[in-house]
Design an enzyme around this catalytic site. Sequence first.
Site, PDB file in Angstrom:
ATOM      1  N   TRP A 117       3.094   7.870  -2.509  1.00  0.00           N
ATOM      2  CA  TRP A 117       4.521   7.992  -2.880  1.00  0.00           C
ATOM      3  C   TRP A 117       4.632   8.870  -4.131  1.00  0.00           C
ATOM      4  CZ3 TRP A 117       7.481   6.905  -7.152  1.00  0.00           C
ATOM      5  CH2 TRP A 117       8.858   6.776  -6.972  1.00  0.00           C
TER       6      TRP A 117
ATOM      7  N   ARG B 202      -0.036   8.773 -10.488  1.00  0.00           N
ATOM      8  CA  ARG B 202      -0.202   7.545  -9.699  1.00  0.00           C
ATOM      9  C   ARG B 202       0.410   6.323 -10.406  1.00  0.00           C
ATOM     10  NH1 ARG B 202      -3.733   7.524  -5.524  1.00  0.00           N
ATOM     11  NH2 ARG B 202      -4.067   5.301  -5.794  1.00  0.00           N
TER      12      ARG B 202
ATOM     13  N   ASP C 276       0.832  -1.202   0.000  1.00  0.00           N
ATOM     14  CA  ASP C 276       0.000   0.000   0.000  1.00  0.00           C
ATOM     15  C   ASP C 276       0.869   1.256   0.000  1.00  0.00           C
ATOM     16  OD1 ASP C 276      -2.270   1.541   0.034  1.00  0.00           O
ATOM     17  OD2 ASP C 276      -2.819   1.106   2.106  1.00  0.00           O
TER      18      ASP C 276
ATOM     19  N   ARG D 263     -11.560   2.138  -9.380  1.00  0.00           N
ATOM     20  CA  ARG D 263     -10.625   3.262  -9.590  1.00  0.00           C
ATOM     21  C   ARG D 263     -10.829   3.884 -10.969  1.00  0.00           C
ATOM     22  NH1 ARG D 263      -5.057   2.459  -6.279  1.00  0.00           N
ATOM     23  NH2 ARG D 263      -6.065   1.758  -4.383  1.00  0.00           N
TER      24      ARG D 263
ATOM     25  N   THR E 194     -10.674  -6.940  -5.633  1.00  0.00           N
ATOM     26  CA  THR E 194     -11.937  -6.856  -6.385  1.00  0.00           C
ATOM     27  C   THR E 194     -12.507  -5.434  -6.304  1.00  0.00           C
ATOM     28  OG1 THR E 194     -13.089  -7.671  -4.428  1.00  0.00           O
ATOM     29  CG2 THR E 194     -12.580  -9.302  -6.095  1.00  0.00           C
ATOM     30  N   GLU E 195     -12.173  -4.727  -5.225  1.00  0.00           N
ATOM     31  CA  GLU E 195     -12.664  -3.348  -5.057  1.00  0.00           C
ATOM     32  C   GLU E 195     -11.907  -2.351  -5.947  1.00  0.00           C
ATOM     33  OE1 GLU E 195     -11.916  -5.377  -2.463  1.00  0.00           O
ATOM     34  OE2 GLU E 195     -13.901  -5.682  -1.582  1.00  0.00           O
ATOM     35  N   ASN E 196     -10.673  -2.722  -6.344  1.00  0.00           N
ATOM     36  CA  ASN E 196      -9.855  -1.796  -7.151  1.00  0.00           C
ATOM     37  C   ASN E 196     -10.478  -1.477  -8.513  1.00  0.00           C
ATOM     38  OD1 ASN E 196      -6.631  -3.031  -5.934  1.00  0.00           O
ATOM     39  ND2 ASN E 196      -7.855  -1.301  -5.224  1.00  0.00           N
TER      40      ASN E 196
ATOM     41  N   ARG F 145      -5.281  -2.216   8.619  1.00  0.00           N
ATOM     42  CA  ARG F 145      -6.490  -3.020   8.380  1.00  0.00           C
ATOM     43  C   ARG F 145      -6.158  -4.112   7.366  1.00  0.00           C
ATOM     44  NH1 ARG F 145      -7.797   2.226   6.538  1.00  0.00           N
ATOM     45  NH2 ARG F 145      -7.345   2.420   4.315  1.00  0.00           N
TER      46      ARG F 145
HETATM   47  C1  FPP Z   1      -1.805   0.197  -3.387  1.00  0.00           C
HETATM   48  O1  FPP Z   1      -1.369   1.532  -3.409  1.00  0.00           O
HETATM   49  C2  FPP Z   1      -1.312  -0.539  -4.529  1.00  0.00           C
HETATM   50  C3  FPP Z   1      -2.066  -1.080  -5.532  1.00  0.00           C
HETATM   51  C4  FPP Z   1      -3.532  -0.992  -5.592  1.00  0.00           C
HETATM   52  C5  FPP Z   1      -1.446  -1.767  -6.659  1.00  0.00           C
HETATM   53  C6  FPP Z   1      -0.311  -2.671  -6.279  1.00  0.00           C
HETATM   54  C7  FPP Z   1       0.488  -2.892  -7.475  1.00  0.00           C
HETATM   55  C8  FPP Z   1       1.823  -2.936  -7.497  1.00  0.00           C
HETATM   56  C9  FPP Z   1       2.689  -2.885  -6.297  1.00  0.00           C
HETATM   57  C10 FPP Z   1       2.462  -3.031  -8.800  1.00  0.00           C
HETATM   58  C11 FPP Z   1       3.177  -4.309  -9.092  1.00  0.00           C
HETATM   59  C12 FPP Z   1       2.397  -5.529  -9.135  1.00  0.00           C
HETATM   60  C13 FPP Z   1       1.788  -6.099 -10.213  1.00  0.00           C
HETATM   61  C14 FPP Z   1       1.601  -7.553 -10.249  1.00  0.00           C
HETATM   62  C15 FPP Z   1       1.292  -5.326 -11.361  1.00  0.00           C
HETATM   63  P1  FPP Z   1      -2.454   2.682  -3.561  1.00  0.00           P
HETATM   64  O2  FPP Z   1      -2.589   2.998  -5.015  1.00  0.00           O
HETATM   65  O3  FPP Z   1      -3.716   2.274  -2.879  1.00  0.00           O
HETATM   66  O4  FPP Z   1      -1.730   3.836  -2.792  1.00  0.00           O
HETATM   67  P2  FPP Z   1      -2.407   5.016  -1.968  1.00  0.00           P
HETATM   68  O5  FPP Z   1      -3.190   4.358  -0.850  1.00  0.00           O
HETATM   69  O6  FPP Z   1      -1.225   5.783  -1.459  1.00  0.00           O
HETATM   70  O7  FPP Z   1      -3.265   5.795  -2.931  1.00  0.00           O
END
Ligand code: FPP
Length: 237
Positions: A21, A29, A16, A67, A62-64, A190
């Site tokens: 970052w 993003r 996460d 976005r 599944t929630e992603n 969480r």
């Molecule tokens: C959470 O950060 C990260 C994700 C939803 C994507 C995870 C994906 C990778 C680490 C890329 C590499 C992996 C593969 C297999 C493609 P966030 O976007 O929720 O960060 P935030 O909470 O700071 O907005």
Amino acid sequence: MNQEMKIPQHIAIIMDGNGRWAKQRGKDRSEGHFAGMMALRATVKAAAEIGVKYLTVYAFSTENWGRPQAELDALMELVCTGVEMNTPELCQEGVRVEIIGDRSRFSQKVNDALDRITGKTAQGERMTLALALNYSSRSEITHAMQQLAQKVANGELQPQDIDEQAISQSLYTASMPDPDLIIRTSGECRLSNFMMWQASYSEFYFTDVLWPDFGAEALEEAIKAYNERDRRYGLVK
Ligand code: FPP
């Protein structure tokens, strides 16, 4: 790493903080996700060297799907790029890749890439890397219940035979032991619908490090913290 250290057999990570970052650096993003992929690469290498046998990472929930479309497109593209960039090294390092989650919602292109990485790394014996993609714990458990109900309907299984083992064996993680250690980065504390059944006796480690900054050093810190835990499994020592 200290030779005396207990090494968790299975580590699961909620990666996460990619978005934050990127934001801190005035980047898009998608650049955060790319940096996240590089952090994953470093973490896989370090985990295999340390002697971890199973590493599961929550890459897409599944929630992603909720976005913005541009971010979804970038993430899907990243799966394909990630496969191309990392398959040779994973083969060399003896890492076998497995996918957990419902692949039916991914495009043919993404599914082809996933078939390539699982096919080419199938002989890896040093460590298993499970990529959780279109995964959520509730959908996994629902899917497992449907499979068991179907077996009962077919007369292959008696209701009283549905025990904990039968449920574990119907989950996507059937071939893996439960995680010993679950790590979540970015300061959030969480589970977010991740491995709820399997986490019954996992140790949890939360760190403020944002996922793109995670790597060998942060993994060692987590393992050190794990070594200070007293795992009693509900018993008295
Ligand atoms: C959470 O950060 C990260 C994700 C939803 C994507 C995870 C994906 C990778 C680490 C890329 C590499 C992996 C593969 C297999 C493609 P966030 O976007 O929720 O960060 P935030 O909470 O700071 O907005």
